[in-house]
Write a protein that holds these residues in place. Structure first.
Motif, PDB file in Angstrom:
ATOM      1  N   PRO A  69       0.831  -1.206   0.000  1.00 46.08           N
ATOM      2  CA  PRO A  69       0.000   0.000   0.000  1.00 46.08           C
ATOM      3  C   PRO A  69       0.866   1.258   0.000  1.00 46.08           C
ATOM      4  O   PRO A  69       1.944   1.261   0.611  1.00 46.08           O
ATOM      5  CB  PRO A  69      -0.793  -0.135   1.309  1.00 46.08           C
ATOM      6  CG  PRO A  69      -0.741  -1.591   1.645  1.00 46.08           C
ATOM      7  CD  PRO A  69       0.585  -2.071   1.156  1.00 46.08           C
ATOM      8  N   PRO A  70       0.375   2.317  -0.679  1.00 48.38           N
ATOM      9  CA  PRO A  70      -0.952   2.423  -1.294  1.00 48.38           C
ATOM     10  C   PRO A  70      -0.953   2.205  -2.797  1.00 48.38           C
ATOM     11  O   PRO A  70      -1.945   2.490  -3.448  1.00 48.38           O
ATOM     12  CB  PRO A  70      -1.316   3.870  -0.984  1.00 48.38           C
ATOM     13  CG  PRO A  70      -0.002   4.595  -1.147  1.00 48.38           C
ATOM     14  CD  PRO A  70       1.049   3.637  -0.627  1.00 48.38           C
ATOM     15  N   HIS A  71       0.149   1.726  -3.376  1.00 49.23           N
ATOM     16  CA  HIS A  71       0.293   1.714  -4.832  1.00 49.23           C
ATOM     17  C   HIS A  71      -0.165   0.374  -5.406  1.00 49.23           C
ATOM     18  O   HIS A  71       0.565  -0.612  -5.397  1.00 49.23           O
ATOM     19  CB  HIS A  71       1.738   2.000  -5.216  1.00 49.23           C
ATOM     20  CG  HIS A  71       2.323   3.180  -4.511  1.00 49.23           C
ATOM     21  ND1 HIS A  71       1.848   4.463  -4.715  1.00 49.23           N
ATOM     22  CD2 HIS A  71       3.313   3.276  -3.595  1.00 49.23           C
ATOM     23  CE1 HIS A  71       2.546   5.295  -3.955  1.00 49.23           C
ATOM     24  NE2 HIS A  71       3.429   4.603  -3.275  1.00 49.23           N
ATOM     25  N   ARG A  72      -1.376   0.349  -5.927  1.00 51.56           N
ATOM     26  CA  ARG A  72      -1.974  -0.878  -6.436  1.00 51.56           C
ATOM     27  C   ARG A  72      -2.055  -0.840  -7.958  1.00 51.56           C
ATOM     28  O   ARG A  72      -2.336   0.199  -8.552  1.00 51.56           O
ATOM     29  CB  ARG A  72      -3.369  -1.075  -5.824  1.00 51.56           C
ATOM     30  CG  ARG A  72      -3.350  -1.117  -4.306  1.00 51.56           C
ATOM     31  CD  ARG A  72      -4.739  -1.236  -3.709  1.00 51.56           C
ATOM     32  NE  ARG A  72      -5.650  -0.164  -4.129  1.00 51.56           N
ATOM     33  CZ  ARG A  72      -5.641   1.065  -3.602  1.00 51.56           C
ATOM     34  NH1 ARG A  72      -4.751   1.387  -2.673  1.00 51.56           N
ATOM     35  NH2 ARG A  72      -6.508   1.973  -4.013  1.00 51.56           N
ATOM     36  N   ILE A  73      -1.811  -1.996  -8.563  1.00 50.79           N
ATOM     37  CA  ILE A  73      -1.829  -2.132 -10.017  1.00 50.79           C
ATOM     38  C   ILE A  73      -2.727  -3.314 -10.379  1.00 50.79           C
ATOM     39  O   ILE A  73      -2.724  -4.335  -9.690  1.00 50.79           O
ATOM     40  CB  ILE A  73      -0.413  -2.403 -10.570  1.00 50.79           C
ATOM     41  CG1 ILE A  73       0.543  -1.264 -10.252  1.00 50.79           C
ATOM     42  CG2 ILE A  73      -0.452  -2.628 -12.081  1.00 50.79           C
ATOM     43  CD1 ILE A  73       1.977  -1.584 -10.605  1.00 50.79           C
ATOM     44  N   ARG A  74      -3.428  -3.177 -11.477  1.00 53.73           N
ATOM     45  CA  ARG A  74      -4.200  -4.300 -12.018  1.00 53.73           C
ATOM     46  C   ARG A  74      -3.839  -4.467 -13.487  1.00 53.73           C
ATOM     47  O   ARG A  74      -3.927  -3.516 -14.267  1.00 53.73           O
ATOM     48  CB  ARG A  74      -5.701  -4.071 -11.835  1.00 53.73           C
ATOM     49  CG  ARG A  74      -6.540  -5.321 -12.133  1.00 53.73           C
ATOM     50  CD  ARG A  74      -7.968  -5.153 -11.639  1.00 53.73           C
ATOM     51  NE  ARG A  74      -8.802  -6.285 -11.979  1.00 53.73           N
ATOM     52  CZ  ARG A  74      -8.844  -7.417 -11.265  1.00 53.73           C
ATOM     53  NH1 ARG A  74      -8.105  -7.550 -10.195  1.00 53.73           N
ATOM     54  NH2 ARG A  74      -9.644  -8.408 -11.640  1.00 53.73           N
ATOM     55  N   HIS A  75      -3.423  -5.671 -13.848  1.00 57.80           N
ATOM     56  CA  HIS A  75      -3.015  -5.962 -15.230  1.00 57.80           C
ATOM     57  C   HIS A  75      -3.705  -7.236 -15.698  1.00 57.80           C
ATOM     58  O   HIS A  75      -3.504  -8.300 -15.118  1.00 57.80           O
ATOM     59  CB  HIS A  75      -1.491  -6.136 -15.313  1.00 57.80           C
ATOM     60  CG  HIS A  75      -1.021  -6.656 -16.652  1.00 57.80           C
ATOM     61  ND1 HIS A  75      -1.055  -5.884 -17.789  1.00 57.80           N
ATOM     62  CD2 HIS A  75      -0.532  -7.872 -17.014  1.00 57.80           C
ATOM     63  CE1 HIS A  75      -0.583  -6.591 -18.806  1.00 57.80           C
ATOM     64  NE2 HIS A  75      -0.267  -7.803 -18.366  1.00 57.80           N
TER      65      HIS A  75
END
Length: 218
Positions: free
Chosen positions: A91-97
């Motif tokens: 957290p807080p840096h979220r990625i969705r790939h």
């Protein structure tokens, strides 16, 4: 940043990052790209898989990966964190790939792996306002669907120490803010930091990825 602090240019930042990271050979660039793409699938990157994807022997791939800083391993001798990209929640840096949840180490990190692995949905939080910040970025480095068009980053001035303990010496200083006012409030209390526009951050990421990872030919 104080009023009399000199302006930090993208050229100066690019030069500092180049000095801190050095240069990879073509074999090393292929290996780095392979590890990024394997992690992007949401599973740890094994040495055999990374070697095969990079066209290297397992012994050569293992030797290189073991010498690189900021590479994190699990108990099965597989890579689970690599140069700004992690499988674990950070957290807080979220990625969705492609439906897979990943994490970035700092606010700048999603901008250059995207040039290797493609479309990323990024979500983070402004530490001053507490507001969520979201945007998309991809192979071309363009920022789209930004929740806050005036969003900026804090960044570490290049005269500050950047070393192999990158999470402590660099990432903790690089955060995302909804706008300049929030960022300036934060940087005022954190000497050695300054405000960088999202456009400049994206441009810096393109330079870094092209030089360091060979993304123009990857």
């Amino acid at each position: 940043m104080t009023a009399d602090a000199p302006t930090v240019t993208v050229d100066a930042l690019d030069a500092a990052i180049a000095a801190a990271t050095g240069q990879l050979s073509q074999d090393e660039q292929r290996l780095a790209v392979a590890v990024y793409r394997l992690l992007a699938s949401g599973a740890p990157a094994s040495i055999p898989a990374a070697a095969a994807a990079a066209g290297l022997t397992e012994a050569a791939a293992a030797r290189v990966l073991r010498t690189w800083p900021a590479v994190f391993w699990d108990v099965h001798d597989q890579v689970v964190g690599f140069w700004g990209l992690a499988l674990a929640e950070m957290p807080p840096h979220r990625i969705r790939h492609a439906g897979t949840n990943l994490s970035a180490w700092c606010a700048w990190d999603p901008l250059f792996p995207a040039l290797v692995i493609g479309d990323l949905q990024v979500a983070t939080t402004d530490p001053v306002t507490g507001q969520a910040i979201t945007y998309h970025t991809g192979h071309d480095g363009a920022i789209t669907a930004a929740s806050h068009p005036d969003a900026v980053l804090s960044f570490l001035r290049p005269d500050q120490p950047w070393d192999d303990d990158v999470i402590t010496t660099f990432c903790h200083h690089v955060l995302h803010f909804t706008g300049p006012a929030a960022a300036e409030a934060w940087t005022a209390g954190h000497p050695g930091t300054f405000v960088l526009s999202l456009a400049d951050a994206a441009g810096l990421a393109r330079r870094h990825a092209a030089r360091f990872l060979g993304t123009e030919t990857a």
